[in-house]
Design a protein around this motif. Structure first.
Motif, mmCIF file in Angstrom:
data_model
loop_
_atom_site.group_PDB
_atom_site.id
_atom_site.type_symbol
_atom_site.label_atom_id
_atom_site.label_comp_id
_atom_site.label_asym_id
_atom_site.label_seq_id
_atom_site.Cartn_x
_atom_site.Cartn_y
_atom_site.Cartn_z
ATOM 1 N N ARG A 261 0.819 -1.205 0.000
ATOM 2 C CA ARG A 261 0.000 0.000 0.000
ATOM 3 C C ARG A 261 0.851 1.252 0.000
ATOM 4 N N ALA A 262 2.146 1.124 -0.072
ATOM 5 C CA ALA A 262 3.049 2.283 -0.064
ATOM 6 C C ALA A 262 3.655 2.446 -1.445
ATOM 7 N N LEU A 263 3.650 3.668 -1.955
ATOM 8 C CA LEU A 263 4.202 3.985 -3.261
ATOM 9 C C LEU A 263 5.197 5.127 -3.126
ATOM 10 N N SER A 264 6.170 5.139 -3.996
ATOM 11 C CA SER A 264 7.150 6.223 -4.008
ATOM 12 C C SER A 264 6.651 7.358 -4.891
ATOM 13 N N ASP A 265 7.381 8.474 -4.866
ATOM 14 C CA ASP A 265 7.025 9.603 -5.718
ATOM 15 C C ASP A 265 7.081 9.214 -7.185
ATOM 16 N N TYR A 266 8.021 8.362 -7.539
ATOM 17 C CA TYR A 266 8.143 7.931 -8.934
ATOM 18 C C TYR A 266 6.914 7.131 -9.367
ATOM 19 N N ASP A 267 6.370 6.298 -8.467
ATOM 20 C CA ASP A 267 5.221 5.462 -8.826
ATOM 21 C C ASP A 267 3.970 6.288 -9.038
ATOM 22 N N LYS B 22 15.540 4.981 -16.611
ATOM 23 C CA LYS B 22 14.398 5.636 -15.978
ATOM 24 C C LYS B 22 14.370 5.457 -14.464
ATOM 25 N N CYS B 23 15.105 4.517 -13.948
ATOM 26 C CA CYS B 23 15.079 4.243 -12.504
ATOM 27 C C CYS B 23 16.427 4.609 -11.901
ATOM 28 N N VAL B 24 16.371 5.296 -10.760
ATOM 29 C CA VAL B 24 17.592 5.738 -10.093
ATOM 30 C C VAL B 24 18.068 4.683 -9.106
ATOM 31 N N THR B 25 17.176 4.199 -8.272
ATOM 32 C CA THR B 25 17.546 3.227 -7.248
ATOM 33 C C THR B 25 17.066 1.829 -7.656
ATOM 34 N N GLN B 26 17.562 0.848 -6.949
ATOM 35 C CA GLN B 26 17.172 -0.528 -7.221
ATOM 36 C C GLN B 26 15.724 -0.782 -6.839
ATOM 37 N N ASP B 27 15.238 -0.126 -5.778
ATOM 38 C CA ASP B 27 13.838 -0.286 -5.369
ATOM 39 C C ASP B 27 12.898 0.223 -6.462
ATOM 40 N N LEU C 69 9.671 -2.965 -12.726
ATOM 41 C CA LEU C 69 9.633 -4.256 -13.399
ATOM 42 C C LEU C 69 8.337 -5.006 -13.101
ATOM 43 N N LYS C 70 7.796 -4.835 -11.886
ATOM 44 C CA LYS C 70 6.543 -5.511 -11.539
ATOM 45 C C LYS C 70 5.374 -5.015 -12.370
#
Length: 554
Positions: A172-178, A224-229, A235-236
């Motif tokens: 239920r938690a999303l990052s700013d990128y998501d 497009k992605c900075v961190t591994q998370d 990818l999901k």
């Protein structure tokens, strides 16, 4: 004392502050004059800094060489071409309205039919239900409008049709990128989903079974992605084929470069205004880029002239002294008067109200007028909008930008636009039917397809009249007749079945009027004639009321 020469002092003003340059001129003095009686003539230049709110200029974002290369070969410079097309869509109202109207013009009324009947009605009806359920899951009308919008702005669109099992994701938690990227969530209990693929990282590399084969650039996740998370969450959101391909490529076991060829049984690729052999299409706005550039430059010139008209040049002439070219005020007096006048003018221009100041006798205050209003004449740009709309295929009168043209010409133009859009819809429809039959129905002997009627908000009434004529005179389809009204036939038939089951027609009989009953009914209707005339009796015996009238034979 010897005569002193005229001295001027000039300084370059800083850009971030209100510039003010001073030039000092020492007046001529007589041999008997003392330094305390020397007069100076000073000029002070003041300006008010303004912010340019009209910064949407093509040449601010693209160089002339880039624009020239785009027009010369938009396929080879596809990245610049797409960026230019989106910039024009966001800044040019004619392009925006034309594309939006073309996307919303088709009604997308549809019917579902079976192509073959080898195993009876049961198997066919089951496949039709599966097709209808799949279309509802993927929201097919929204998908087609999104594909049309992407085609017109990007020249092409790429999607991946994936079938997944029902899963539960407790995240239920999303990052700013998501939250900044709108994607299709495949974990909402849906069995089928259409995932948009990034068009700048996709390319058509060939054809298989008369359908396009798409390659996906796996560098997308690294760039497009900075961190591994962020990479893991990204990818999901993509299908398993791309995830597995990236995993193998990252480990070095992937044979080939960074381009992954996707299975065309799952991909939907469409492009416009191009050849079959070209890897990308051409955006709609490229055809109008020459007129858009001309209009952009013309409007920018008008804005610059408007700034000149709005920015008045106010100057004051200080009182002249006894000698020619000298000033009657000392240097401090000149500076003080200049500041008072400048503050009063700036206060008046910026805040309004009334400003009061005192000047020395002989001071003159005046403005320099700029006469360049001829460029604002509408005749100089009356046809610019018409040309841009014509380049896009739209008549300017349909956009409300021109008062010329007739209703018939506008109707004819809408029919041509609808024909062009419906051609693209047919191609997208073919792609949609293929992936659903290959991945969901999986029954080639009982294929079921969806057909979108060529109806729009303009010709729907005409199409309904045509379907009505077929239904009444040529044993036409009731399903097609209902679909031509914009109502889903399945919904219509389901409601009819429910009404018959509930005996709605027996409960609610129409009111007995001359239009609903005949002369043979017990009550109501037109009364019989008690004393018919001879002609009436002959007409009744010859069944004259059922004979065709002369007007029917015309």
């Amino acid at each position: 004392m010897p005569e002193e020469q005229i001295k001027r002092k000039r300084g370059r003003p800083p850009k971030s502050q209100i510039s003010e340059t001073n030039s000092t001129q020492t007046s001529q003095s007589t041999q008997t004059a003392t330094p305390s009686k020397t007069y100076e003539y000073n000029s002070y230049f003041g300006s008010i800094a303004s912010t340019d709110i009209f910064g949407c200029n093509l040449y601010d974002e693209f160089t002339p060489e880039e624009i020239r290369s785009i027009v010369k070969d938009p396929i080879a410079n596809h990245s610049l071409t797409r960026r230019l097309a989106m910039f024009v869509y966001n800044s040019e109202g004619v392009v925006t309205n034309s594309i939006d109207y073309m996307v919303s013009l088709p009604c997308l009324d549809r019917v579902i039919y079976g192509k073959k009947r080898l195993f009876g009605k049961t198997k066919l009806n089951k496949n039709k239900d599966i097709m209808l359920s799949t279309l509802e899951n993927i929201n097919d009308k929204q998908f087609i409008r999104d594909a049309l919008f992407t085609d017109m702005n990007e020249g092409n669109c790429f999607y991946y049709f994936e079938v997944t099992k029902k899963t539960n994701d407790h995240t239920r938690a999303l990052s700013d990128y998501d939250v900044e990227n709108i994607v299709e969530l495949c974990d909402m209990g849906m069995n089928a989903s259409i995932i948009p693929l990034p068009y700048e990282y996709c390319k058509i590399v060939g054809r298989k079974n008369n359908r396009n084969v798409v390659a996906f650039n796996l560098r997308y996740f690294d760039e497009k992605c900075v961190t591994q998370d962020e990479k893991d969450r990204k990818l999901k959101q993509y299908p398993a084929e791309i995830r597995n391909g990236y995993s193998q490529w990252e480990k070095g076991s992937f044979t080939g470069d960074n381009w992954l060829i996707l299975d065309n049984k799952h991909t939907i690729a469409h492009k416009i205004k191009c050849k079959i052999s070209e890897p990308w299409g051409r955006p709609l706005a490229i055809a109008a880029i020459a007129d858009i550039l001309y209009q952009n430059e013309f409007v920018d010139t008008k804005r610059n002239v408007l700034k000149e008209l709005n920015n008045k040049i106010i100057f004051q002439t200080l009182p002249e002294g006894k000698d020619k070219g000298s000033c009657a005020l000392t240097k401090n007096q000149q500076q003080d008067q200049h500041n008072k006048v400048k503050q009063a003018v700036m206060t008046k221009n910026n805040r309004g109200g009334t400003s009061f100041f005192t000047v020395s006798a002989g001071t003159k205050i005046d403005t320099l007028n700029v006469d360049a209003t001829d460029i604002f004449d509408n005749k100089n740009e009356s046809d610019l909008t018409d040309k841009i709309a014509l380049d896009l295929g739209f008549a300017a009168q349909l956009l409300g930008a021109s008062s010329t043209g007739t209703f018939a010409s506008g109707q004819h133009n809408l029919e041509m636009v609808n024909a062009q859009v419906y051609t693209w819809i047919q191609e997208i429809q073919h792609e949609l039917n293929y992936v659903i039959n290959e991945n969901i129905i999986k029954d080639r002997r009982n294929c079921v397809e969806v057909y979108y009627l060529p109806t729009s908000l303009v010709n729907r009434q005409q199409f309904f009249e045509m379907m009505k004529g077929l239904y009444l005179q040529a044993s036409g389809s009731m399903t097609m007749l209902i679909a031509s009204t914009g109502i889903n036939p399945d919904i219509y038939f389901n409601i009819l079945d429910e009404e018959y089951d509930n005996k709605i027609f027996d409960k609610y009989v129409p009111h007995l009027t001359s239009n609903t009953i005949s002369k043979d009914d017990q009550v109501g209707g037109r009364p019989k004639t008690d004393n018919p005339t001879e002609n009436t009796v002959k007409s009744q015996n010859n069944d004259g009321n059922n004979l065709p009238s002369p007007s029917d034979n015309k």
